[in-house]
Design a protein around this motif. Structure first.
Motif, PDB file in Angstrom:
ATOM      1  N   LYS A  35      67.918  42.857  74.318  1.00  0.00           N
ATOM      2  CA  LYS A  35      66.882  41.743  74.216  1.00  0.00           C
ATOM      3  C   LYS A  35      65.627  42.149  74.169  1.00  0.00           C
ATOM      4  O   LYS A  35      64.795  41.670  73.426  1.00  0.00           O
ATOM      5  N   SER A 191      68.829  33.981  76.058  1.00  0.00           N
ATOM      6  CA  SER A 191      67.614  34.494  76.361  1.00  0.00           C
ATOM      7  C   SER A 191      67.112  35.336  75.377  1.00  0.00           C
ATOM      8  O   SER A 191      65.890  35.358  74.964  1.00  0.00           O
ATOM      9  N   TYR A 193      68.157  35.606  72.216  1.00  0.00           N
ATOM     10  CA  TYR A 193      67.824  34.897  71.079  1.00  0.00           C
ATOM     11  C   TYR A 193      66.608  34.179  71.092  1.00  0.00           C
ATOM     12  O   TYR A 193      65.768  34.448  69.951  1.00  0.00           O
ATOM     13  N   LEU A 194      66.175  33.743  71.982  1.00  0.00           N
ATOM     14  CA  LEU A 194      64.909  32.881  72.182  1.00  0.00           C
ATOM     15  C   LEU A 194      63.721  33.920  71.971  1.00  0.00           C
ATOM     16  O   LEU A 194      62.801  33.679  71.445  1.00  0.00           O
ATOM     17  N   GLU A 195      63.859  34.972  72.677  1.00  0.00           N
ATOM     18  CA  GLU A 195      62.774  36.104  72.710  1.00  0.00           C
ATOM     19  C   GLU A 195      62.423  36.821  71.304  1.00  0.00           C
ATOM     20  O   GLU A 195      61.586  36.808  70.790  1.00  0.00           O
ATOM     21  N   TRP A 196      63.903  36.828  70.657  1.00  0.00           N
ATOM     22  CA  TRP A 196      63.823  37.728  69.286  1.00  0.00           C
ATOM     23  C   TRP A 196      63.144  36.691  68.383  1.00  0.00           C
ATOM     24  O   TRP A 196      62.398  36.718  67.387  1.00  0.00           O
ATOM     25  N   LYS A 197      63.335  35.251  68.504  1.00  0.00           N
ATOM     26  CA  LYS A 197      62.788  34.224  67.652  1.00  0.00           C
ATOM     27  C   LYS A 197      61.378  34.102  67.819  1.00  0.00           C
ATOM     28  O   LYS A 197      60.601  33.931  66.888  1.00  0.00           O
ATOM     29  N   LYS A 198      61.001  34.375  69.129  1.00  0.00           N
ATOM     30  CA  LYS A 198      59.622  34.174  69.337  1.00  0.00           C
ATOM     31  C   LYS A 198      58.726  35.350  68.621  1.00  0.00           C
ATOM     32  O   LYS A 198      57.609  35.255  67.938  1.00  0.00           O
ATOM     33  N   ILE A 199      59.362  36.496  68.663  1.00  0.00           N
ATOM     34  CA  ILE A 199      58.649  37.781  68.133  1.00  0.00           C
ATOM     35  C   ILE A 199      58.740  37.532  66.645  1.00  0.00           C
ATOM     36  O   ILE A 199      57.816  37.805  65.856  1.00  0.00           O
ATOM     37  N   ASN A 201      58.664  34.718  65.025  1.00  0.00           N
ATOM     38  CA  ASN A 201      57.871  33.761  64.293  1.00  0.00           C
ATOM     39  C   ASN A 201      56.271  34.428  64.440  1.00  0.00           C
ATOM     40  O   ASN A 201      55.463  34.107  63.732  1.00  0.00           O
ATOM     41  N   SER A 202      56.007  35.180  65.608  1.00  0.00           N
ATOM     42  CA  SER A 202      54.625  35.726  65.684  1.00  0.00           C
ATOM     43  C   SER A 202      54.574  36.685  64.785  1.00  0.00           C
ATOM     44  O   SER A 202      53.284  36.978  64.200  1.00  0.00           O
ATOM     45  N   THR A 203      55.494  37.309  64.130  1.00  0.00           N
ATOM     46  CA  THR A 203      55.224  38.301  62.925  1.00  0.00           C
ATOM     47  C   THR A 203      54.994  37.641  61.983  1.00  0.00           C
ATOM     48  O   THR A 203      54.126  37.895  61.035  1.00  0.00           O
TER      49      THR A 203
END
Length: 207
Positions: A35, A191, A193-199, A201-203
């Motif tokens: 994660k 949890s 998946y949501l964290e990687w998705k945030k990363i 999207n920010s990238t």
């Protein structure tokens, strides 16, 4: 609930209980490190899967044993992929699967089911209804582990689906600690998946 866990281990040796507990702790740590994109996901994962291969071999669950044997091999491959650096930069950022990788994943899923079925037949194991669930879960986990080695966010979707399948399966088989472990895996995978998705999207926003 307590009686369910205690009864499952009435005939188990102390060695087996200790090994299952170590695999439990290392498995949880491995998903947590995954994660966080921490390379320690692989050494902790290796400890968990090697122990689990042994425990499942003793229990006679060939499908599950093969899943974890594959996890061990993929952990070495993933360790290599995640450790590669280019000019001190991360050479393997989080990304989504391409069309080609999706097709490869589907093929890997299908082939895995047939391979596990073939191995059951090869060793002349009686195939019960829960073993067919094993085969489907094997295909999901095999593909998910490959996607994880490539840091594809879809790996978490597959982990969530697979974990939801095997959590009640292990409970049905009386493997309480493994059932609890996969329940925790499910929560961590959501949890993650949501964290990687945030990363991811920010990238995209900074690129």
């Amino acid at each position: 609930m307590i009686e369910f866990f205690v009864d499952a281990y009435k005939n188990a040796s102390m060695t087996q209980i200790i090994l299952e507990f170590i695999a439990f702790v290392c498995g949880i740590l491995s998903v947590w490190f995954a994660k966080k994109e921490n390379i320690l996901v692989y050494p902790t994962g290796l400890i968990a899967t090697i122990i689990t291969v042994y425990l499942l071999f003793i229990a006679g669950y060939v499908g599950d044993m093969l899943i974890n044997a594959y996890f061990s091999v993929m952990s070495i491959y993933g360790w290599y992929k995640w450790s590669r650096k280019t000019q001190n930069e991360d050479n393997l950022p989080i990304s989504r699967t391409s069309k080609k990788e999706k097709i490869t994943g589907i093929l890997l899923f299908i082939v895995t089911i047939f391979v596990v079925y073939g191995i059951y037949k090869l060793f002349d194991y009686e195939i019960h209804n829960d073993n067919y669930i094993d085969m489907v879960a094997s295909g999901i986990f095999f593909t998910g582990m490959w996607y994880m080695a490539l840091k594809k966010i879809e790996n978490w979707t597959l982990w969530i689906i697979g974990d939801l399948i095997v959590t009640p399966l292990y409970a049905y088989r009386g493997l309480g600690i493994l059932s609890l472990q996969y329940l925790i895996f499910t929560i961590l995978a959501i949890s993650a998946y949501l964290e990687w998705k945030k990363i991811l999207n920010s990238t995209k926003l900074t690129s």
